[in-house]
Design a protein around this motif. Structure first.
Motif, short mmCIF file in Angstrom:
data_model
loop_
_atom_site.label_atom_id
_atom_site.label_comp_id
_atom_site.label_asym_id
_atom_site.label_seq_id
_atom_site.Cartn_x
_atom_site.Cartn_y
_atom_site.Cartn_z
N ASN A 1 0.82 -1.22 0.00
CA ASN A 1 0.00 0.00 0.00
C ASN A 1 0.85 1.27 0.00
O ASN A 1 0.50 2.27 0.64
N SER A 2 1.95 1.24 -0.73
CA SER A 2 2.82 2.40 -0.82
C SER A 2 2.61 3.12 -2.14
O SER A 2 2.47 2.47 -3.19
N PRO A 3 2.63 4.46 -2.14
CA PRO A 3 2.52 5.21 -3.41
C PRO A 3 3.69 4.95 -4.34
O PRO A 3 3.60 5.24 -5.54
N ARG A 4 4.77 4.39 -3.80
CA ARG A 4 5.89 4.02 -4.66
C ARG A 4 5.45 3.05 -5.76
O ARG A 4 5.97 3.09 -6.88
N VAL B 1 10.80 7.29 -10.36
CA VAL B 1 9.57 7.24 -9.58
C VAL B 1 9.82 8.09 -8.34
O VAL B 1 10.36 7.64 -7.34
N ARG B 2 9.43 9.36 -8.42
CA ARG B 2 9.86 10.34 -7.42
C ARG B 2 8.95 10.33 -6.18
O ARG B 2 8.16 11.26 -5.95
N VAL B 3 9.08 9.29 -5.40
CA VAL B 3 8.47 9.20 -4.07
C VAL B 3 9.61 9.05 -3.08
O VAL B 3 10.37 8.08 -3.13
N ARG B 4 9.76 10.04 -2.19
CA ARG B 4 10.83 9.97 -1.19
C ARG B 4 10.35 9.13 -0.01
O ARG B 4 9.58 9.59 0.82
N ASP C 1 6.92 15.81 4.00
CA ASP C 1 6.65 16.87 3.03
C ASP C 1 6.54 16.36 1.60
O ASP C 1 6.49 17.17 0.66
N ASP C 2 6.47 15.05 1.44
CA ASP C 2 6.28 14.51 0.09
C ASP C 2 4.78 14.51 -0.22
O ASP C 2 3.97 14.04 0.60
N PRO C 3 4.37 15.01 -1.38
CA PRO C 3 2.94 15.02 -1.73
C PRO C 3 2.30 13.64 -1.72
O PRO C 3 1.07 13.53 -1.61
N ALA C 4 3.11 12.59 -1.80
CA ALA C 4 2.55 11.24 -1.85
C ALA C 4 2.21 10.67 -0.47
O ALA C 4 1.62 9.60 -0.38
N PHE C 5 2.58 11.38 0.62
CA PHE C 5 2.27 10.89 1.97
C PHE C 5 0.77 10.63 2.07
O PHE C 5 -0.06 11.48 1.74
N VAL C 6 0.40 9.45 2.54
CA VAL C 6 -0.99 9.02 2.50
C VAL C 6 -1.69 9.27 3.85
O VAL C 6 -1.27 8.74 4.88
#
Length: 529
Positions: free
Chosen positions: A198-201, A290-293, A337-342
């Motif tokens: 369940n990761s945005p990665r 794949v720019r997810v930190r 601060d990553d926009p992908a944080f769920v």
């Protein structure tokens, strides 16, 4: 990194070869059976009743999670909670961290994977109580690395030989099936390859490989990905294989493993690190990042891929940045601060929560890069949150330490409390030295940490009235009221000290020999005594 520098980096592991040989010879002379179950080496008591209850419950949870799994009839420590099995990404390391309590379980958490390895070299991604899985590779901490550490610590020749053979075949399998693009890096085919549920990665990608066969690439145009964390795991495995080969007298093979490790390390840094962002990313089949930190970064650090200079940059901009990963309860699985944080946070989410597994892995790299004081902060936050919760859950909100509701009895969280308790304020044996992590509690509190070094030798730290006493076989060696890490030989003679508090201070060490040492300690700074 040139070959000479690389060899220096690996020197500590390689030096363990002679230790293994001596220990093995001693065990063989004594007719020791490494599968026997000796008593626990550690004993902890404290006047803090809530903490004592949490610690005792952690031991009970771990004992309750020892069972057998499909295809292997010896006792192993399973994940617990919703996970009734052992996973390669974490099971071997969890066994290693349980070794002071159950050394037999520690070795079987490794040997089970090698026993279930296929003829072509593939190691199962998991073995549950009902089945064995091969649908993804699911690796993080290299099984070769934890097997080598356990074998070198215990002198277990059988484990050493089986781990070297099995991990060598696994490396060959990865070269054959996970290098389809010919880059020399390790490829990710699916979400569960990295255990990032369940990761945005991995948004939009399949969880496992077709037909539950990790050799098969899913029909997605952006796959396979060149994965920095999977490649770092291969690197760490090769470093360990080099050390094992040297311990087994295979010098030419050791040199080859060193060269192969050095090669994949250079490829990781050249292709998967983005300097402008101080981050590692997957590179997909269309050569797009794949720019997810996420905790991919700390996983690369976990295998010591980067040198000290690059680490300092990554640490400042990402890991120790309170806007990114240095949350009130570190370390989130995706940067704050990553926009992908769920959010909202759901159960079993690698999209933001601080995971017990990430915390459990932190000492492997924070100690290596000289951050014991910062590690201590992370460990205090986790032990505080767990003792307040009174149960052992998988993940928590990095902002406030609130655990996600679940069934509990999760082994990694119980191991976090067990391992961190001793790292924070206990005595640990590291080869031929003792590490005394001295952290006196508040006035009026008391505690004792007893570590059995051998059948006839015990090291102990006793705390009372804001003072710490360091003892060997109940004989006082040193006393202090300050917070400090003191490293001595096994007879208590001081070698060096380090600052493990987040503030500088002056610590006076009084030895029974009459020697008094005043140490000006700084956070994360080592001082020779």
């Amino acid at each position: 990194m040139n070959r000479r520098a690389f060899l220096r980096q690996s020197a500590l592991l390689a030096a363990g070869a002679s230790v293994v040989s001596r220990q093995v010879r001693g065990a063989q002379r004594a007719g020791a059976d490494p599968s026997e179950r000796p008593d626990s080496r550690i004993q902890f008591t404290t006047s803090d009743t809530r903490y004592q209850a949490a610690y005792d419950k952690a031991l009970a949870v771990l004992a309750g999670n020892v069972t057998t799994v499909s295809g292997y009839d010896k006792p192993v420590l399973i994940e617990g909670s919703n996970y009734s099995g052992i996973w390669m990404e974490c099971g071997p390391q969890e066994g290693l961290l349980y070794a002071d309590v159950r050394p037999d379980v520690a070795r079987h958490n490794h040997l089970a994977f090698f026993a279930l390895q296929k003829d072509d070299g593939q190691i199962p991604c998991w073995s549950r109580t009902t089945a064995v899985g091969f649908g993804q590779i699911q690796m993080v901490v290299p099984i070769a690395a934890t097997a080598w550490e356990l074998a070198s610590r215990t002198g277990d020749q059988e484990l050493l030989e089986k781990a070297y053979a099995g991990a060598s075949r696994w490396d060959a399998w990865l070269r054959r099936y996970r290098n389809t693009r010919g880059t020399g890096l390790c490829e990710g085919f699916c979400t569960w390859d990295t255990g990032h549920d369940n990761s945005p990665r991995w948004t939009g990608m399949p969880n496992r490989c077709p037909d539950a066969d990790a050799r098969k690439l899913p029909p997605e145009p952006s796959l396979p990905r060149l994965s920095p964390d999977l490649s770092a795991t291969v690197f760490g495995g090769r470093v360990a294989l080099a050390a094992m080969a040297r311990a087994l007298g295979k010098r030419q093979e050791a040199d080859r493993w060193h060269d192969d490790a050095d090669d994949i390390r250079a490829r990781i840094l050249r292709r998967l690190y983005v300097a402008d962002e101080a981050s590692f990313y997957d590179l997909d089949a269309r050569d797009r990042f794949v720019r997810v930190r996420g905790d991919v970064i700390s996983r690369v650090l976990g295998e010591h891929v980067v040198d000290a200079k690059l680490f300092a940059t990554i640490y400042e901009r990402q890991i120790h940045n309170p806007r990114a990963f240095w949350a009130p309860y570190p370390l989130p699985s995706v940067a704050l601060d990553d926009p992908a944080f769920v959010r909202p946070i759901e159960r079993n989410s690698w999209g933001g929560p601080s995971q017990a597994l990430t915390a459990l892995r932190a000492p492997r790299w924070m100690e290596h890069y000289g951050k014991p004081a910062d590690l201590a902060h992370l460990m205090r936050q986790w032990t505080k949150a767990i003792s307040v919760a009174g149960t052992f859950l998988q993940q928590m909100d990095p902002a406030d330490g609130t655990f996600t509701k679940d069934t509990g009895d999760y082994s990694p969280a119980a191991l976090v409390l067990l391992d961190f308790t001793w790292r924070l304020a206990g005595v640990r044996q590291l080869g031929d030295v003792l590490e005394w992590n001295v952290r006196p509690p508040a006035a009026g509190a008391s505690a004792s940490y007893r570590l059995k070094l051998s059948p006839t030798r015990v090291a102990e730290i006793r705390y009372a009235s804001g003072r710490a006493e360091l003892l060997l076989n109940d004989r006082l060696q040193c006393a202090t009221s300050g917070t400090i890490r003191l490293v001595t030989d096994v007879d208590g003679r001081p070698h060096w000290a380090a600052g493990i508090d987040d503030k500088p201070g002056r610590v006076v060490l009084t030895f029974v020999s009459g020697q008094t040492i005043t140490a000006e300690v700084q956070p994360n700074v080592v001082s020779i005594l």
